[in-house]
Design a protein around this motif. Structure first.
Motif, PDB file in Angstrom:
ATOM      1  N   GLY A 320      10.120 -20.434  -7.444  1.00 37.73           N
ATOM      2  CA  GLY A 320       9.483 -21.226  -7.644  1.00 37.73           C
ATOM      3  C   GLY A 320      10.494 -21.322  -8.904  1.00 37.73           C
ATOM      4  N   ARG A 321      10.641 -20.243 -10.242  1.00 38.86           N
ATOM      5  CA  ARG A 321      11.118 -20.719 -11.421  1.00 38.86           C
ATOM      6  C   ARG A 321      12.116 -21.132 -11.303  1.00 38.86           C
ATOM      7  NH1 ARG A 321       7.258 -19.593 -15.156  1.00 38.86           N
ATOM      8  NH2 ARG A 321       4.846 -18.681 -14.464  1.00 38.86           N
ATOM      9  N   PHE A 322      13.325 -21.010 -10.373  1.00 35.08           N
ATOM     10  CA  PHE A 322      14.592 -20.800 -10.330  1.00 35.08           C
ATOM     11  C   PHE A 322      14.960 -21.968  -9.974  1.00 35.08           C
ATOM     12  CE2 PHE A 322      13.034 -16.390 -10.552  1.00 35.08           C
ATOM     13  CZ  PHE A 322      14.562 -15.657 -11.619  1.00 35.08           C
ATOM     14  N   ALA A 323      13.751 -23.043  -9.691  1.00 32.93           N
ATOM     15  CA  ALA A 323      14.458 -24.152  -9.094  1.00 32.93           C
ATOM     16  C   ALA A 323      15.764 -24.682  -9.118  1.00 32.93           C
ATOM     17  CB  ALA A 323      13.227 -25.087  -9.093  1.00 32.93           C
ATOM     18  N   GLY A 324      16.432 -24.849  -9.041  1.00 33.21           N
ATOM     19  CA  GLY A 324      18.246 -25.741  -9.415  1.00 33.21           C
ATOM     20  C   GLY A 324      19.104 -25.015  -9.384  1.00 33.21           C
ATOM     21  N   ILE A 325      19.213 -23.604  -9.220  1.00 31.05           N
ATOM     22  CA  ILE A 325      19.903 -22.501  -8.794  1.00 31.05           C
ATOM     23  C   ILE A 325      20.774 -22.646  -8.089  1.00 31.05           C
ATOM     24  CG2 ILE A 325      18.526 -20.348  -8.043  1.00 31.05           C
ATOM     25  CD1 ILE A 325      19.165 -18.956  -9.513  1.00 31.05           C
ATOM     26  N   GLN A 326      20.337 -23.168  -6.660  1.00 32.59           N
ATOM     27  CA  GLN A 326      21.122 -23.941  -5.606  1.00 32.59           C
ATOM     28  C   GLN A 326      22.292 -24.104  -5.693  1.00 32.59           C
ATOM     29  OE1 GLN A 326      18.352 -25.199  -6.491  1.00 32.59           O
ATOM     30  NE2 GLN A 326      16.361 -24.412  -4.382  1.00 32.59           N
ATOM     31  N   GLU A 327      22.766 -24.601  -7.127  1.00 30.12           N
ATOM     32  CA  GLU A 327      24.014 -24.941  -7.670  1.00 30.12           C
ATOM     33  C   GLU A 327      24.634 -25.027  -8.272  1.00 30.12           C
ATOM     34  OE1 GLU A 327      25.100 -27.809  -5.614  1.00 30.12           O
ATOM     35  OE2 GLU A 327      23.522 -27.878  -4.505  1.00 30.12           O
ATOM     36  N   ALA A 328      24.404 -23.389  -9.215  1.00 30.45           N
ATOM     37  CA  ALA A 328      24.935 -23.325 -10.216  1.00 30.45           C
ATOM     38  C   ALA A 328      26.127 -22.630  -9.802  1.00 30.45           C
ATOM     39  CB  ALA A 328      23.872 -21.596 -10.429  1.00 30.45           C
ATOM     40  N   ASP A 329      26.926 -22.219 -10.364  1.00 33.46           N
ATOM     41  CA  ASP A 329      28.390 -21.772 -10.062  1.00 33.46           C
ATOM     42  C   ASP A 329      28.477 -20.824  -9.956  1.00 33.46           C
ATOM     43  OD1 ASP A 329      30.182 -24.665 -10.024  1.00 33.46           O
ATOM     44  OD2 ASP A 329      29.274 -24.266 -11.830  1.00 33.46           O
ATOM     45  N   SER A 330      28.276 -19.608 -11.299  1.00 34.57           N
ATOM     46  CA  SER A 330      28.235 -18.088 -10.917  1.00 34.57           C
ATOM     47  C   SER A 330      26.606 -17.753 -11.409  1.00 34.57           C
ATOM     48  CB  SER A 330      29.665 -17.180 -11.989  1.00 34.57           C
ATOM     49  OG  SER A 330      28.476 -18.357 -13.015  1.00 34.57           O
ATOM     50  N   PHE A 331      26.686 -16.147 -10.867  1.00 35.04           N
ATOM     51  CA  PHE A 331      25.278 -15.739 -11.144  1.00 35.04           C
ATOM     52  C   PHE A 331      25.457 -14.366 -11.256  1.00 35.04           C
ATOM     53  CE2 PHE A 331      21.508 -13.935  -8.883  1.00 35.04           C
ATOM     54  CZ  PHE A 331      20.379 -13.295  -9.520  1.00 35.04           C
ATOM     55  N   ILE A 332      24.297 -13.786 -11.623  1.00 36.74           N
ATOM     56  CA  ILE A 332      24.665 -11.954 -11.466  1.00 36.74           C
ATOM     57  C   ILE A 332      22.935 -11.734 -11.869  1.00 36.74           C
ATOM     58  CG2 ILE A 332      26.537 -11.600 -12.737  1.00 36.74           C
ATOM     59  CD1 ILE A 332      24.915 -10.611 -15.477  1.00 36.74           C
ATOM     60  N   VAL A 333      23.148 -10.296 -10.926  1.00 38.53           N
ATOM     61  CA  VAL A 333      22.082 -10.162 -11.596  1.00 38.53           C
ATOM     62  C   VAL A 333      22.183  -7.607 -10.846  1.00 38.53           C
ATOM     63  CG1 VAL A 333      21.668 -10.177  -9.078  1.00 38.53           C
ATOM     64  CG2 VAL A 333      19.263  -9.776 -10.310  1.00 38.53           C
ATOM     65  N   ASP A 334      21.601  -7.693 -11.714  1.00 39.96           N
ATOM     66  CA  ASP A 334      21.725  -6.335 -12.381  1.00 39.96           C
ATOM     67  C   ASP A 334      20.849  -5.588 -11.573  1.00 39.96           C
ATOM     68  OD1 ASP A 334      23.490  -6.660 -13.849  1.00 39.96           O
ATOM     69  OD2 ASP A 334      22.451  -5.648 -16.126  1.00 39.96           O
ATOM     70  N   PRO A 335      21.076  -4.881  -9.820  1.00 37.04           N
ATOM     71  CA  PRO A 335      20.069  -4.035  -9.336  1.00 37.04           C
ATOM     72  C   PRO A 335      19.120  -2.441  -9.767  1.00 37.04           C
ATOM     73  CG  PRO A 335      21.568  -4.371  -7.772  1.00 37.04           C
ATOM     74  CD  PRO A 335      22.422  -5.354  -9.384  1.00 37.04           C
ATOM     75  N   HIS A 336      20.598  -2.370 -10.429  1.00 38.59           N
ATOM     76  CA  HIS A 336      19.857  -0.872 -11.410  1.00 38.59           C
ATOM     77  C   HIS A 336      18.706  -1.412 -12.398  1.00 38.59           C
ATOM     78  CE1 HIS A 336      23.214  -1.902 -14.397  1.00 38.59           C
ATOM     79  NE2 HIS A 336      22.242  -2.531 -14.836  1.00 38.59           N
ATOM     80  N   LYS A 337      18.302  -2.879 -12.380  1.00 43.35           N
ATOM     81  CA  LYS A 337      17.433  -3.201 -13.375  1.00 43.35           C
ATOM     82  C   LYS A 337      15.948  -3.006 -12.227  1.00 43.35           C
ATOM     83  CE  LYS A 337      19.407  -4.616 -17.571  1.00 43.35           C
ATOM     84  NZ  LYS A 337      21.065  -4.819 -17.396  1.00 43.35           N
ATOM     85  N   TRP A 338      16.126  -4.297 -11.630  1.00 42.39           N
ATOM     86  CA  TRP A 338      14.520  -5.068 -10.546  1.00 42.39           C
ATOM     87  C   TRP A 338      14.796  -4.389  -9.406  1.00 42.39           C
ATOM     88  CZ3 TRP A 338      11.780  -9.479 -12.561  1.00 42.39           C
ATOM     89  CH2 TRP A 338      10.064  -9.535 -11.823  1.00 42.39           C
ATOM     90  N   LEU A 339      15.908  -4.039  -9.065  1.00 48.29           N
ATOM     91  CA  LEU A 339      16.103  -3.670  -7.263  1.00 48.29           C
ATOM     92  C   LEU A 339      15.922  -2.177  -7.008  1.00 48.29           C
ATOM     93  CD1 LEU A 339      18.262  -7.038  -6.562  1.00 48.29           C
ATOM     94  CD2 LEU A 339      16.419  -6.898  -5.928  1.00 48.29           C
ATOM     95  N   PHE A 340      16.158  -1.747  -8.180  1.00 49.77           N
ATOM     96  CA  PHE A 340      15.764   0.324  -7.429  1.00 49.77           C
ATOM     97  C   PHE A 340      17.132   0.437  -6.726  1.00 49.77           C
ATOM     98  CE2 PHE A 340      12.066  -3.422  -6.395  1.00 49.77           C
ATOM     99  CZ  PHE A 340      11.309  -3.123  -7.721  1.00 49.77           C
ATOM    100  N   ALA A 341      17.596   0.839  -7.481  1.00 44.30           N
ATOM    101  CA  ALA A 341      18.924   1.141  -7.512  1.00 44.30           C
ATOM    102  C   ALA A 341      19.797   1.769  -8.529  1.00 44.30           C
ATOM    103  CB  ALA A 341      20.432   0.062  -7.083  1.00 44.30           C
ATOM    104  N   PRO A 342      20.183   2.566  -8.665  1.00 39.81           N
ATOM    105  CA  PRO A 342      20.570   4.035  -9.680  1.00 39.81           C
ATOM    106  C   PRO A 342      22.211   3.096 -10.913  1.00 39.81           C
ATOM    107  CG  PRO A 342      22.043   4.697  -7.522  1.00 39.81           C
ATOM    108  CD  PRO A 342      20.969   3.663  -7.358  1.00 39.81           C
ATOM    109  N   TYR A 343      21.808   3.576 -11.212  1.00 39.19           N
ATOM    110  CA  TYR A 343      23.322   2.705 -12.463  1.00 39.19           C
ATOM    111  C   TYR A 343      24.045   3.538 -12.289  1.00 39.19           C
ATOM    112  CZ  TYR A 343      19.714   2.514 -15.816  1.00 39.19           C
ATOM    113  OH  TYR A 343      18.585   1.922 -16.932  1.00 39.19           O
ATOM    114  N   ASP A 344      25.378   3.271 -12.399  1.00 36.29           N
ATOM    115  CA  ASP A 344      25.281   1.429 -12.493  1.00 36.29           C
ATOM    116  C   ASP A 344      25.843   0.719 -11.375  1.00 36.29           C
ATOM    117  OD1 ASP A 344      27.751   1.958 -11.737  1.00 36.29           O
ATOM    118  OD2 ASP A 344      28.644   1.569 -13.924  1.00 36.29           O
TER     119      ASP A 344
END
Length: 506
Positions: A320-344
């Motif tokens: 719920g904290r991300f309400a409105g993100i449905q209309e954003a144009d671009s987005f990044i997330v680093d799986p090596h931070k909090w989606l349990f993947a190795p660098y990079d």
């Protein structure tokens, strides 16, 4: 060569052979479970390599391969060391010496130096008590598959070369796009990290604005963001020759549409707005529901930097904290931070990938035959050659399932809340804000900056806890970043209670 049980990474041993007539049998090292496992691994590795003839250039590489693969296999299964053990370059030079020589130092010596000197001079990012910066806690499945990715040696820039691997990466990107509630035509690519992701997205935004407006504005392009935006945003702006216009934040640290409205109205050079999907310092998610429509009304591209916090989209309690993100144009997330993947590994996604392809597609005589109708990752970011770095995440997700990932993220959020509650109840500590995600910011009233540093360095060298001083609201503070589901909040609370009573931090 014989197996030497005292050597951490002895050379692969051939099957034992009888001693020549009249010669004393060689001394047999004592057999331990570990040495037996190593010998078995080496024999299996040698057997698997039997079809590979020695190279005319590199010679027989069986020993080098077996040593490296065995180390990787062992390291994937052992516990980590949380101590801070960085050494100066002068100390490392004295301990290692020159390793790049005309004739080489051999695989056994190189592996020995890496294992006994070089790696111990690093900090374990995945240790459960490493709560500094934004650490990393990859699954063992993801770490192991990273070795597979290297061995497969897939060129992941164009579909023609990497179709199968890119297809698997795209399934992961689709999962993330579904968390964003983006349309079926959205697409993305895995790049090296948040800095490259932000740079590529903002390059797309600038190019899109030029195509839409027809010319560069007087005074050049600009982007707008809060003062709490990640440092890579300002770095990208410098590289793209864009000015940064800072937007005031509200009393809770959020970028809001109300504050953004006046800034955009006053400065037509602004072609992009960067909002935070979880600031690195405090874990704050900007007010996307108000920011995005205001930005779009002024013709500005909206990029959401969720390098750290975007993983919380997988947690129902935080989505719920991300309400409105449905209309954003671009987005990044680093799986090596909090989606349990190795660098990079950074996932960069576009709601509509066509502007990205227009900005980043490379054309040359040898590239003109590329099938542009398929998914070509090189078209969506500032790169051409790329490793298929999204595959370790794919393997781990495919192995464990998205429900396990959601549960792991929820566990980190719960740990942060538990520790924050304990800090708030403590007589000698002060919680500076209620955690929105998994970062806890607090202080020890009465401590000087020197006391904070002394406490942090002592615990780091002991291997007790990694927690570094930061700045919050203009004052020195401490922060704990919970991104490892193995972290025990009770252990963290115990350390804070035992070590922070003293008024001087000693």
């Amino acid at each position: 060569m014989t197996e030497d049980s005292t050597h951490p990474f002895p050379s692969p041993a051939p099957d034992s052979a009888p001693a020549p007539d009249g010669a004393a049998a060689p001394a047999t090292p004592p057999t331990t479970p570990e040495s037996s496992e190593r010998s078995a691994f080496s024999r299996a590795s040698d057997a698997l390599q039997r079809h590979r003839a020695p190279s005319e250039v590199w010679g027989d590489e069986r020993e080098a391969v077996s040593l490296a693969l065995r180390w990787a296999a062992e390291h994937t299964t052992v516990a980590t060391d949380p101590k801070t053990t960085a050494r100066s370059a002068a100390e490392l030079q004295a301990a290692v010496g020159e390793t790049i020589t005309e004739d080489g130092i051999g695989a056994a010596r190189a592996m020995e130096l890496f294992d006994s000197v070089l790696l111990p001079a690093t900090r374990a990012a995945e240790d459960p008590m490493n709560l500094a910066y934004i650490p990393a806690a990859p699954t063992r499945a993801a770490v192991a598959f990273d070795t597979v990715v290297s061995a497969a040696n897939v060129f992941g820039g164009v579909w023609e070369n990497g179709a199968g691997a890119i297809f698997a990466e795209n399934q992961v990107l689709r999962w993330i796009a579904d968390l964003l509630e983006w349309p079926a035509e959205s697409a993305g690519v895995f790049v090296s990290g948040g800095t490259m992701g932000n740079l590529s997205a903002l390059a797309t935004a600038r190019d899109h604005a030029l195509r839409a407006r027809g010319r560069r504005p007087e005074g050049g392009w600009a982007l707008a963001c809060a003062s709490t935006a990640h440092s890579s945003v300002a770095s990208a702006a410098r590289l793209l020759d864009m000015d940064v216009v800072t937007v005031p934040i509200d009393d809770r640290g959020h970028l809001t549409g109300e504050a953004l409205e006046g800034v955009l109205a006053a400065d037509p050079r602004i072609c992009a707005v960067v909002a935070s999907g979880g600031t690195t310092n405090a874990g704050i998610v900007d007010d996307l529901a108000s920011v995005i429509p205001v930005a779009h009304r002024h013709g500005a591209w909206v990029h959401v930097d969720g390098a750290y916090g975007g993983a919380a989209l997988a947690a129902p309690s935080a989505k719920g904290r991300f309400a409105g993100i449905q209309e954003a144009d671009s987005f990044i997330v680093d799986p090596h931070k909090w989606l349990f993947a190795p660098y990079d590994c950074c996932a960069l996604l576009y709601r509509d990938p066509r502007p990205a392809a227009a900005a980043h597609s490379q054309h040359a005589a040898y590239l003109d035959s590329i099938d542009r109708g398929e998914s070509n990752p090189s078209d969506l970011a500032a790169h051409l050659s790329r490793r298929t770095r999204g595959l370790p995440l794919w393997y781990s997700l495919a192995t464990h399932g998205t429900a396990a990932y959601s549960a792991a993220v929820e566990r980190c959020l719960a740990s942060a809340r538990t520790v924050a509650t304990a800090i708030e109840a403590s007589e000698h500590l002060e919680l500076l804000l209620e955690p929105e995600l998994s970062v806890v910011v607090f202080r020890r009233p009465g401590w000087t900056p020197v006391a904070y540093r002394r406490w942090s360095q002592r615990l780091a060298k002991e291997g007790t806890l990694l927690c570094l001083p930061t700045a919050f609201a203009g004052e020195i503070a401490l922060r704990l970043a919970f991104v490892n589901p193995q972290t025990d909040p009770a252990a963290v609370i115990d350390v804070l209670e035992r070590t922070m009573h003293a008024a001087d931090g000693s």
